[in-house]
Motif scaffolding. Structure first.
Motif, PDB file in Angstrom:
ATOM      1  N   GLN A   1     -13.246   4.542   0.411  1.00 53.52           N
ATOM      2  CA  GLN A   1     -12.602   3.525  -0.151  1.00 53.52           C
ATOM      3  C   GLN A   1     -13.341   2.755  -1.172  1.00 53.52           C
ATOM      4  O   GLN A   1     -14.555   2.398  -1.000  1.00 53.52           O
ATOM      5  CB  GLN A   1     -12.004   2.594   0.891  1.00 53.52           C
ATOM      6  CG  GLN A   1     -11.122   1.518   0.261  1.00 53.52           C
ATOM      7  CD  GLN A   1     -10.626   0.532   1.085  1.00 53.52           C
ATOM      8  OE1 GLN A   1      -9.700   1.104   2.046  1.00 53.52           O
ATOM      9  NE2 GLN A   1     -10.969  -0.747   1.172  1.00 53.52           N
TER      10      GLN A   1
ATOM     11  N   GLY B   1     -13.018  -0.416  -4.084  1.00 50.59           N
ATOM     12  CA  GLY B   1     -12.225  -1.566  -4.203  1.00 50.59           C
ATOM     13  C   GLY B   1     -13.217  -2.799  -4.882  1.00 50.59           C
ATOM     14  O   GLY B   1     -14.324  -2.655  -4.810  1.00 50.59           O
ATOM     15  N   ASP B   2     -12.579  -4.000  -4.724  1.00 51.92           N
ATOM     16  CA  ASP B   2     -13.071  -5.143  -5.376  1.00 51.92           C
ATOM     17  C   ASP B   2     -13.682  -5.842  -4.242  1.00 51.92           C
ATOM     18  O   ASP B   2     -13.156  -5.407  -2.907  1.00 51.92           O
ATOM     19  CB  ASP B   2     -12.412  -5.707  -6.217  1.00 51.92           C
ATOM     20  CG  ASP B   2     -11.243  -6.685  -5.767  1.00 51.92           C
ATOM     21  OD1 ASP B   2     -10.764  -6.273  -4.421  1.00 51.92           O
ATOM     22  OD2 ASP B   2     -10.839  -7.685  -5.979  1.00 51.92           O
TER      23      ASP B   2
ATOM     24  N   ASP C   1     -11.151  -7.751  -1.782  1.00 54.08           N
ATOM     25  CA  ASP C   1     -10.135  -6.934  -1.056  1.00 54.08           C
ATOM     26  C   ASP C   1      -8.792  -7.019  -1.791  1.00 54.08           C
ATOM     27  O   ASP C   1      -7.698  -6.883  -1.122  1.00 54.08           O
ATOM     28  CB  ASP C   1      -9.987  -7.242   0.440  1.00 54.08           C
ATOM     29  CG  ASP C   1     -11.304  -6.619   1.030  1.00 54.08           C
ATOM     30  OD1 ASP C   1     -11.691  -5.603   0.683  1.00 54.08           O
ATOM     31  OD2 ASP C   1     -11.655  -7.386   1.947  1.00 54.08           O
TER      32      ASP C   1
ATOM     33  N   PHE D   1      -2.729  -3.272  -2.922  1.00 52.07           N
ATOM     34  CA  PHE D   1      -3.218  -4.599  -3.580  1.00 52.07           C
ATOM     35  C   PHE D   1      -2.572  -5.570  -3.014  1.00 52.07           C
ATOM     36  O   PHE D   1      -1.652  -5.519  -2.160  1.00 52.07           O
ATOM     37  CB  PHE D   1      -3.106  -4.593  -5.098  1.00 52.07           C
ATOM     38  CG  PHE D   1      -1.356  -4.782  -5.396  1.00 52.07           C
ATOM     39  CD1 PHE D   1      -0.842  -6.027  -5.453  1.00 52.07           C
ATOM     40  CD2 PHE D   1      -0.643  -3.526  -5.598  1.00 52.07           C
ATOM     41  CE1 PHE D   1       0.495  -6.208  -5.933  1.00 52.07           C
ATOM     42  CE2 PHE D   1       0.538  -3.776  -5.917  1.00 52.07           C
ATOM     43  CZ  PHE D   1       1.284  -4.928  -5.969  1.00 52.07           C
TER      44      PHE D   1
ATOM     45  N   PHE E   1     -17.712  -4.770  -6.897  1.00 47.31           N
ATOM     46  CA  PHE E   1     -16.902  -3.612  -6.604  1.00 47.31           C
ATOM     47  C   PHE E   1     -17.956  -3.189  -5.173  1.00 47.31           C
ATOM     48  O   PHE E   1     -19.028  -3.669  -4.971  1.00 47.31           O
ATOM     49  CB  PHE E   1     -16.999  -2.426  -7.278  1.00 47.31           C
ATOM     50  CG  PHE E   1     -16.134  -2.938  -8.756  1.00 47.31           C
ATOM     51  CD1 PHE E   1     -15.045  -3.295  -8.772  1.00 47.31           C
ATOM     52  CD2 PHE E   1     -16.939  -3.195  -9.669  1.00 47.31           C
ATOM     53  CE1 PHE E   1     -14.026  -3.558  -9.823  1.00 47.31           C
ATOM     54  CE2 PHE E   1     -16.236  -3.299 -11.155  1.00 47.31           C
ATOM     55  CZ  PHE E   1     -14.927  -3.869 -11.232  1.00 47.31           C
TER      56      PHE E   1
ATOM     57  N   ALA F   1      -3.524   3.863  -2.227  1.00 44.65           N
ATOM     58  CA  ALA F   1      -3.503   2.831  -3.098  1.00 44.65           C
ATOM     59  C   ALA F   1      -3.143   1.566  -2.486  1.00 44.65           C
ATOM     60  O   ALA F   1      -1.996   1.565  -1.972  1.00 44.65           O
ATOM     61  CB  ALA F   1      -3.525   3.076  -4.522  1.00 44.65           C
TER      62      ALA F   1
ATOM     63  N   TRP G   1      -7.309  -5.320  -4.172  1.00 47.14           N
ATOM     64  CA  TRP G   1      -7.241  -3.952  -4.517  1.00 47.14           C
ATOM     65  C   TRP G   1      -8.191  -3.038  -4.040  1.00 47.14           C
ATOM     66  O   TRP G   1      -9.278  -3.161  -3.894  1.00 47.14           O
ATOM     67  CB  TRP G   1      -6.813  -3.750  -6.162  1.00 47.14           C
ATOM     68  CG  TRP G   1      -7.981  -3.832  -7.020  1.00 47.14           C
ATOM     69  CD1 TRP G   1      -8.653  -4.868  -7.549  1.00 47.14           C
ATOM     70  CD2 TRP G   1      -8.963  -2.677  -7.436  1.00 47.14           C
ATOM     71  NE1 TRP G   1      -9.658  -4.588  -8.087  1.00 47.14           N
ATOM     72  CE2 TRP G   1     -10.236  -3.299  -8.053  1.00 47.14           C
ATOM     73  CE3 TRP G   1      -9.176  -1.124  -6.933  1.00 47.14           C
ATOM     74  CZ2 TRP G   1     -11.003  -2.582  -8.587  1.00 47.14           C
ATOM     75  CZ3 TRP G   1     -10.041  -0.504  -7.552  1.00 47.14           C
ATOM     76  CH2 TRP G   1     -11.047  -1.264  -8.174  1.00 47.14           C
ATOM     77  N   TYR G   2      -7.716  -1.627  -3.792  1.00 46.78           N
ATOM     78  CA  TYR G   2      -8.455  -0.342  -3.393  1.00 46.78           C
ATOM     79  C   TYR G   2      -7.753   0.751  -3.691  1.00 46.78           C
ATOM     80  O   TYR G   2      -6.593   0.909  -3.789  1.00 46.78           O
ATOM     81  CB  TYR G   2      -8.711  -0.684  -1.987  1.00 46.78           C
ATOM     82  CG  TYR G   2      -7.513  -0.487  -1.065  1.00 46.78           C
ATOM     83  CD1 TYR G   2      -7.198   0.985  -0.712  1.00 46.78           C
ATOM     84  CD2 TYR G   2      -6.662  -1.247  -0.462  1.00 46.78           C
ATOM     85  CE1 TYR G   2      -6.227   1.143   0.273  1.00 46.78           C
ATOM     86  CE2 TYR G   2      -5.801  -1.197   0.166  1.00 46.78           C
ATOM     87  CZ  TYR G   2      -5.254   0.118   0.663  1.00 46.78           C
ATOM     88  OH  TYR G   2      -4.176   0.413   1.466  1.00 46.78           O
TER      89      TYR G   2
ATOM     90  N   SER H   1       0.915  -1.115   0.051  1.00 49.10           N
ATOM     91  CA  SER H   1      -0.095  -0.010  -0.084  1.00 49.10           C
ATOM     92  C   SER H   1       0.974   1.243   0.004  1.00 49.10           C
ATOM     93  O   SER H   1       1.810   1.174   0.513  1.00 49.10           O
ATOM     94  CB  SER H   1      -0.971   0.093   1.115  1.00 49.10           C
ATOM     95  OG  SER H   1      -0.109  -0.161   2.408  1.00 49.10           O
TER      96      SER H   1
END
Length: 747
Positions: free
Chosen positions: A690, A692-693, A696, A745, A652, A743, A698-699, A180
């Protein structure tokens, strides 16, 4: 020191030999594994080890706050100062020296560097009684447990006011990692962290975590044309966990940190009006070097767990060291002087060296029986050296310029050992009585000496001192705990805590007569209720307490002489109520609130430094602060956190977390000035949004801290003449608004 090394090695060797003994998983290891699986959404399932066993926090008869590693990382919380917004009745005093934790109004003032802390910090079970030992432990964590009130038995090493236990994350069963990166627009720099974790073999797991920060400060220095204080930090932690069978485990952790603050946090304010901290300062490089704080620290720990039959044996071996230096100067801007600068100045530097080795062993009985117990022993040995370099550039002292410097050096060797036990007698399935006892013996040897380095004469006394301490303390406690239902538990507690005596380490003019101060002791009465209601949709807890200190250790600044008065106050009492409420009304939404009220006053304090509100005829020889409040304690503190998740299709989601935290006004100067020494009440707002997917992996996030840009100060004091041409208040400004993007992942 050779004997210390042998003990360190013997702790590891003993644990290795025990690996061959058939056993079941240890309670401590079960707690770590259980806590790792706790979903962040439900505080009813939080597993803690405050009692050295794995327990649901709702079953623990202690007033405590648990902050998960996920909560800390959401708002980039890297130290205790930033965490206090989430922990009512906790305050961290910000200074240019040591940052000090206060719980329920009590802590060890930062002015005397050799104080052991009344609120003890533990990192993975290792006692860290000095703030430099673990300045940046708050990264890649499993959780932080804040225990309010004396914890004399199981956390018996100098926990007269409370304890903070930091538990770092451990190796994972499967290979994974995370990276991160955060960029702060206000601090103009990045904060990068991550970890890699997984199995090396079927019996050995690892985890490596790191954190790198390169950020500017939040106060503009007009002399250097830069923002103070600039932060450069590198921290890395490596963990190995060996589990040769289901019956034994040994975990070794090594953490290294290099932290450098360039520049200071002092700003000037008027003496005749309320605090008015500015966003700029003026200070050039001093004769002692660039202003700032530099610290390199190491912390090593080894924890082994094994059972003899149904009995769990745990060994914890620790080693800690740091090498630090502080160079202080004070903002020279004259309030209301149109940016004018005074040439008079005082500056100082505090090089420090410290190392500590420790060994703990404890035996846990099996649970589920009529009588359960924990017994153990603890030992530590430490060396501490503190130098003080103090310079004076004063233009009109006795009618002529004065330029001089006085240095001092303080050395201390300390050793302590203790034996402790706690027993739980289950009177019925719902009623139990818990008794504990700890015996501690402490030995310290110290010496102090000062000298005039240069100058026409010494404007502070040149002196030396030598002393020794050998003392013993006994800390008992008794708790009555009753389960009214499966969802409601109540408890009553009486307990004592203590902190060993010590030496005056950095006050010029110290002699044998003033070198030593006595141990402090605390007594706590507490009652509380913990409840989990409506199918775990509501969690409500409340506790009331009365904590009394005898021989409270103090170090108070006296502006009249620009010196510190260090010793023991006679007694002080804190009374209050603490409560928390968590609501989970619908899936993916929760609200958590906590608050406290406290009233902290001196009961008796003869020989105290005079307060700014007292008559000019006051002298310490005849002064008594009985009935006066204690500084650095707000009557009201509280916070509200709301978290919600919004799904966007099947892939998402948005996560939104908002925090409002505040406290009522409090004195933050030692002399409790009603003008320049009061921090008014405030509320700070933090927000994280936040995207993201769902898995979790990525965000992207926006992170805002102190969105309303509240200017608050951690402490204040009056800088008098002739040290400065124009007397003024010096304020230690806390971080202002900080907007950032982040950011990350996971793989």
């Amino acid at each position: 020191m050779k004997s210390c090394n042998w003990i360190l090695l013997s702790g590891v060797a003993a644990a290795a030999m025990l690996a061959s003994v058939p056993a079941a998983a240890a309670d401590g290891d079960q707690a770590e594994a259980a806590a790792a699986d706790v979903p962040a959404a439900s505080s009813t399932d939080i597993i803690v080890t405050a009692t050295k066993r794995a327990q649901n926090v709702q079953d623990v008869p202690i007033s405590m706050v648990v902050v998960s590693g996920e909560q800390l990382s959401k708002f980039n919380i890297s130290d205790a100062r930033a965490m206090m917004n989430y922990t009512p009745n906790v305050f961290v005093q910000t200074t240019a020296g040591n940052n000090v934790i206060y719980i329920r109004g009590f802590g060890s003032p930062p002015a005397n560097f050799a104080f052991d802390q009344s609120v003890s910090l533990y990192v993975d079970g290792i006692y860290a009684g000095r703030s430099r030992q673990a300045e940046a432990p708050f990264f890649d964590l499993q959780r932080v447990e804040v225990l309010r009130g004396p914890q004399g038995a199981l956390f018996g090493k100098n926990t007269a006011a409370g304890a903070v236990s930091v538990v770092s994350a451990g190796p994972t069963a499967d290979f994974e990692g995370k990276i991160s990166g955060l960029y702060s627009f206000d601090m103009k720099g990045p904060d990068i962290s991550g970890y890699v974790s997984g199995p090396i073999s079927s019996t050995l797991g690892f985890r490596v975590a790191y954190n790198i920060v390169r950020q500017d400060g939040y106060i503009y220095n007009r002399a250097t044309d830069q923002d103070d204080p600039k932060l450069e930090q590198e921290t890395v932690r490596g963990t190995l966990k060996w589990e040769p069978s289901d019956q034994f485990d040994y975990t070794a952790k090594v953490q290294y940190s290099n932290r450098r603050y360039s520049g200071g946090i002092t700003v000037s304010s008027s003496l005749t009006g309320p605090q008015d901290p500015h966003h700029d300062r003026y200070l050039e490089k001093s004769a002692l070097g660039d202003e700032g704080i530099w610290n390199k620290s190491w912390m090593l720990s080894g924890t082994g767990n094994v059972q003899f039959g149904d009995y769990t044996l745990t060994l914890i071996t620790g080693y800690s060291k740091f090498d630090a230096n502080i160079v202080n100067g004070f903002d020279q801007t004259i309030p209301g002087g149109n940016g004018a600068v005074t040439n008079n100045s005082v500056y100082n530097s505090f090089p420090e060296k410290f190392d500590q080795i420790s060994q703990e062993v404890r035996l846990l009985s099996p649970t589920g029986r009529r009588f359960e117990y924990i017994v153990g022993a603890y030992w530590d040995y430490s060396n501490y050296q503190l130098q003080q370099l103090q310079g004076f550039n004063i233009l009109n002292l006795f009618g002529s310029p004065y330029f001089g410097r006085i240095d001092s050096v303080f050395n201390q060797k300390a050793e302590s050992y203790s034996a402790f036990g706690q027993g739980t007698f289950n009177i019925t399935d719902d009623l139990r009585i818990i008794g504990s006892l700890r015996y501690t013996h402490a030995s310290k040897r110290g010496n102090f000496a000062s000298r005039l380095v240069y100058g026409p004469f010494a404007i502070r006394p040149i002196s030396s001192a030598r002393g020794s301490i050998d003392e013993s303390n006994v800390d008992p406690s008794v708790t009555l705990q009753y389960d009214f239902t499966d969802q409601i538990m109540g408890y009553l507690t009486w307990g004592k805590g203590s902190k060993s005596g010590g030496f005056v380490s950095n006050t010029l003019g110290t002699t044998d007569a003033t070198f030593t101060f006595e141990p402090e002791r605390s007594t706590n009465y507490e009652a509380g209720i913990r409840s989990t209601l409506f199918d775990s949709k509501v969690v409500a807890n409340v506790s009331v307490y009365k904590t009394t200190f005898e021989d409270l250790q103090v170090s108070v600044y006296q502006p009249a002489t620009s010196s510190y008065l260090t010793g023991n106050a006679a007694s002080a009492t804190s009374k209050g109520i603490e409560g928390s409420l968590a609501i989970y009304p619908v899936p993916n939404f929760d609200i958590n609130a906590s608050a406290s009220y406290q009233d902290v006053k001196y009961d008796d304090y003869p020989g105290a430094a005079c307060l700014a509100s007292q008559p000019a005829t006051c002298t310490p020889a005849t002064n008594n602060l009985a009935g006066y409040p204690v500084a650095y304690a707000s009557k009201f503190t509280g916070n509200v956190t709301a978290h919600g998740r919004i799904d966007v299709g099947d892939n998402f989601k948005f996560d939104i977390t908002g925090v409002v935290a505040g406290r009522s006004k409090f004195f933050n100067s030692d002399d409790q000035s009603p003008t320049y020494g009061v921090q008014k009440g405030y509320a700070k707002v933090d927000l994280r949004v936040q995207f993201g997917d769902q898995d979790d992996r990525w965000y992207l996030a926006f992170v805002g801290k102190n969105l309303t840009n509240e200017y608050t100060t951690g402490s204040a004091f009056r800088l008098p003449t002739p040290i400065t041409a124009v007397p003024r208040a010096i304020l230690y400004l806390e971080p202002t608004r900080n907007l950032a993007v982040e950011a990350g992942f996971k793989f």
